[in-house]
Motif scaffolding. Sequence first.
Motif, PDB file in Angstrom:
ATOM      1  N   ALA A 182       0.836  -1.197   0.000  1.00 38.33           N
ATOM      2  CA  ALA A 182       0.000   0.000   0.000  1.00 38.33           C
ATOM      3  C   ALA A 182       0.875   1.253   0.000  1.00 38.33           C
ATOM      4  N   THR A 183       2.039   1.162   0.670  1.00 37.55           N
ATOM      5  CA  THR A 183       3.031   2.245   0.685  1.00 37.55           C
ATOM      6  C   THR A 183       4.410   1.585   0.620  1.00 37.55           C
ATOM      7  N   GLU A 184       5.446   2.421   0.576  1.00 31.79           N
ATOM      8  CA  GLU A 184       6.792   1.853   0.559  1.00 31.79           C
ATOM      9  C   GLU A 184       7.182   1.242   1.894  1.00 31.79           C
ATOM     10  N   LYS A 185       6.369   1.471   2.931  1.00 31.24           N
ATOM     11  CA  LYS A 185       6.670   0.908   4.248  1.00 31.24           C
ATOM     12  C   LYS A 185       5.863  -0.355   4.565  1.00 31.24           C
ATOM     13  N   THR A 186       5.003  -0.770   3.646  1.00 26.84           N
ATOM     14  CA  THR A 186       4.206  -1.977   3.864  1.00 26.84           C
ATOM     15  C   THR A 186       5.106  -3.208   3.918  1.00 26.84           C
ATOM     16  N   ILE A 187       4.830  -4.102   4.865  1.00 33.27           N
ATOM     17  CA  ILE A 187       5.550  -5.381   4.932  1.00 33.27           C
ATOM     18  C   ILE A 187       5.063  -6.255   3.777  1.00 33.27           C
ATOM     19  N   THR A 188       5.987  -6.770   2.986  1.00 34.08           N
ATOM     20  CA  THR A 188       5.586  -7.530   1.789  1.00 34.08           C
ATOM     21  C   THR A 188       6.148  -8.944   1.736  1.00 34.08           C
ATOM     22  N   THR A 189       6.707  -9.443   2.845  1.00 28.51           N
ATOM     23  CA  THR A 189       7.189 -10.823   2.881  1.00 28.51           C
ATOM     24  C   THR A 189       6.601 -11.544   4.086  1.00 28.51           C
ATOM     25  N   PRO A 190       6.308 -12.837   3.948  1.00 25.28           N
ATOM     26  CA  PRO A 190       5.791 -13.597   5.093  1.00 25.28           C
ATOM     27  C   PRO A 190       6.738 -13.551   6.291  1.00 25.28           C
ATOM     28  N   GLU A 191       8.038 -13.643   6.038  1.00 25.95           N
ATOM     29  CA  GLU A 191       9.004 -13.620   7.145  1.00 25.95           C
ATOM     30  C   GLU A 191       8.934 -12.287   7.885  1.00 25.95           C
ATOM     31  N   GLY A 192       8.849 -11.201   7.130  1.00 26.54           N
ATOM     32  CA  GLY A 192       8.764  -9.885   7.757  1.00 26.54           C
ATOM     33  C   GLY A 192       7.495  -9.742   8.585  1.00 26.54           C
ATOM     34  N   PHE A 193       6.386 -10.293   8.066  1.00 18.57           N
ATOM     35  CA  PHE A 193       5.126 -10.187   8.801  1.00 18.57           C
ATOM     36  C   PHE A 193       5.152 -11.046  10.058  1.00 18.57           C
ATOM     37  N   LEU A 194       5.718 -12.241   9.965  1.00 14.08           N
ATOM     38  CA  LEU A 194       5.819 -13.096  11.149  1.00 14.08           C
ATOM     39  C   LEU A 194       6.715 -12.448  12.210  1.00 14.08           C
ATOM     40  N   ASP A 195       7.770 -11.762  11.788  1.00 12.01           N
ATOM     41  CA  ASP A 195       8.610 -11.023  12.741  1.00 12.01           C
ATOM     42  C   ASP A 195       7.799  -9.922  13.412  1.00 12.01           C
ATOM     43  N   ALA A 196       6.952  -9.259  12.639  1.00 17.32           N
ATOM     44  CA  ALA A 196       6.112  -8.191  13.203  1.00 17.32           C
ATOM     45  C   ALA A 196       5.125  -8.760  14.221  1.00 17.32           C
ATOM     46  N   LEU A 197       4.602  -9.948  13.943  1.00 14.20           N
ATOM     47  CA  LEU A 197       3.669 -10.575  14.891  1.00 14.20           C
ATOM     48  C   LEU A 197       4.382 -10.948  16.186  1.00 14.20           C
ATOM     49  N   GLU A 198       5.639 -11.339  16.094  1.00 10.86           N
ATOM     50  CA  GLU A 198       6.426 -11.625  17.291  1.00 10.86           C
ATOM     51  C   GLU A 198       6.576 -10.355  18.130  1.00 10.86           C
ATOM     52  N   GLU A 199       6.776  -9.227  17.475  1.00 10.74           N
ATOM     53  CA  GLU A 199       6.877  -7.950  18.181  1.00 10.74           C
ATOM     54  C   GLU A 199       5.562  -7.602  18.870  1.00 10.74           C
ATOM     55  N   VAL A 200       4.442  -7.917  18.221  1.00 14.18           N
ATOM     56  CA  VAL A 200       3.130  -7.659  18.828  1.00 14.18           C
ATOM     57  C   VAL A 200       2.967  -8.499  20.094  1.00 14.18           C
ATOM     58  N   ARG A 201       3.325  -9.757  20.019  1.00  5.21           N
ATOM     59  CA  ARG A 201       3.200 -10.631  21.200  1.00  5.21           C
ATOM     60  C   ARG A 201       4.088 -10.130  22.338  1.00  5.21           C
ATOM     61  N   SER A 202       5.260  -9.653  22.004  1.00  2.00           N
ATOM     62  CA  SER A 202       6.190  -9.169  23.023  1.00  2.00           C
ATOM     63  C   SER A 202       5.723  -7.854  23.640  1.00  2.00           C
ATOM     64  N   ALA A 203       5.248  -6.927  22.796  1.00  2.00           N
ATOM     65  CA  ALA A 203       4.879  -5.591  23.277  1.00  2.00           C
ATOM     66  C   ALA A 203       3.468  -5.536  23.850  1.00  2.00           C
ATOM     67  N   GLY A 204       2.575  -6.407  23.370  1.00  2.00           N
ATOM     68  CA  GLY A 204       1.194  -6.380  23.829  1.00  2.00           C
ATOM     69  C   GLY A 204       0.307  -5.457  23.011  1.00  2.00           C
ATOM     70  N   PHE A 205       0.825  -4.905  21.926  1.00  2.00           N
ATOM     71  CA  PHE A 205       0.030  -4.067  21.030  1.00  2.00           C
ATOM     72  C   PHE A 205       0.683  -4.066  19.653  1.00  2.00           C
ATOM     73  N   ALA A 206      -0.090  -3.655  18.650  1.00  2.00           N
ATOM     74  CA  ALA A 206       0.400  -3.625  17.269  1.00  2.00           C
ATOM     75  C   ALA A 206       0.506  -2.198  16.772  1.00  2.00           C
ATOM     76  N   VAL A 207       1.416  -1.983  15.832  1.00  2.00           N
ATOM     77  CA  VAL A 207       1.623  -0.667  15.240  1.00  2.00           C
ATOM     78  C   VAL A 207       1.549  -0.768  13.724  1.00  2.00           C
ATOM     79  N   ASP A 208       0.821   0.140  13.117  1.00  2.00           N
ATOM     80  CA  ASP A 208       0.880   0.356  11.669  1.00  2.00           C
ATOM     81  C   ASP A 208       1.574   1.704  11.502  1.00  2.00           C
ATOM     82  N   ASP A 209       2.825   1.653  11.108  1.00  2.00           N
ATOM     83  CA  ASP A 209       3.647   2.867  10.989  1.00  2.00           C
ATOM     84  C   ASP A 209       3.774   3.261   9.522  1.00  2.00           C
ATOM     85  N   ASN A 210       2.784   4.013   9.025  1.00  2.00           N
ATOM     86  CA  ASN A 210       2.784   4.469   7.629  1.00  2.00           C
ATOM     87  C   ASN A 210       2.687   3.307   6.640  1.00  2.00           C
TER      88      ASN A 210
END
Length: 271
Positions: A182-210
């Motif tokens: 959707a933008t140049e900052k969109t995650i476009t690989t499964p590995e990148g998205f799974l890493d982001a989900l790990e960050e959500v589990r660790s932090a307790g919340f999710a971020v969409d940063d642009n």
Amino acid sequence: MPTSSASDASTEVAASKPPAASGGVQSLERAFDLLERMADAGGEVGLSELSASSGLPLPTIHRLMRTLVACGYVRQQPNRRYSLGPRLIRLGESASRLLGTWARPYLARLVEETGETANMALLDGDEIVYVAQVPSKHSMRMFTEVGRRVLPHSTGVGKALLAHTPPEEVRALLARTGMPAATEKTITTPEGFLDALEEVRSAGFAVDDNEQEIGVRCLAVSVPNSPTAAAISISGPAGRVTEAAVEKIVPVLQEVAVELSAALASSGPAA
């Protein structure tokens, strides 16, 4: 040796289960339980599977399923397995609209305490659908049309909703939907998205940063123990939703999510 009849088995199962709510109709409770078990199994099951998971005897399940088929809530497939029926779609759509209505007071509180637009979204199949929104009072604010559908990989609510989904299921979903940018900052690989989900589990919340729209940041949390997968979020200009603001906003999001969860779990006043 004496043999047990189907009625004996039914009695034993009933005895092993907690008593029905006062004034409840056992056959209705069993029918809805079977529908939920079918949904948990992916929407299609055989009678023996339902018998094994529910503990009910096959004659009882067959009788209940025959009634559900006659009503259109279940369909018998050519392979003799049973699937959820089309009449449930209408009920689900109406329930989704009501869910958004029930959530609005909680979203309004989020707006009051954070100053940013608040949203509620559900996971519907492979897509995210927004079911409620309360806009910010700022002149510069974010709007997401209720009913809008987006792909999970580029949204904060998508990350929040999928954070505790097994990785193989996440990969399968991403394979079905693709991961368009959707933008140049969109995650476009499964590995990148799974890493982001790990960050959500660790932090307790999710971020969409642009990632969905340049200049917009979104913070999201899932609604715990929701009857259907749901998340709430706030979104606003990146200049306002700063790292300093995140520290103040996230605890409010988490608190409201817990309160909304309790409200959805409540059966309400007795009829």
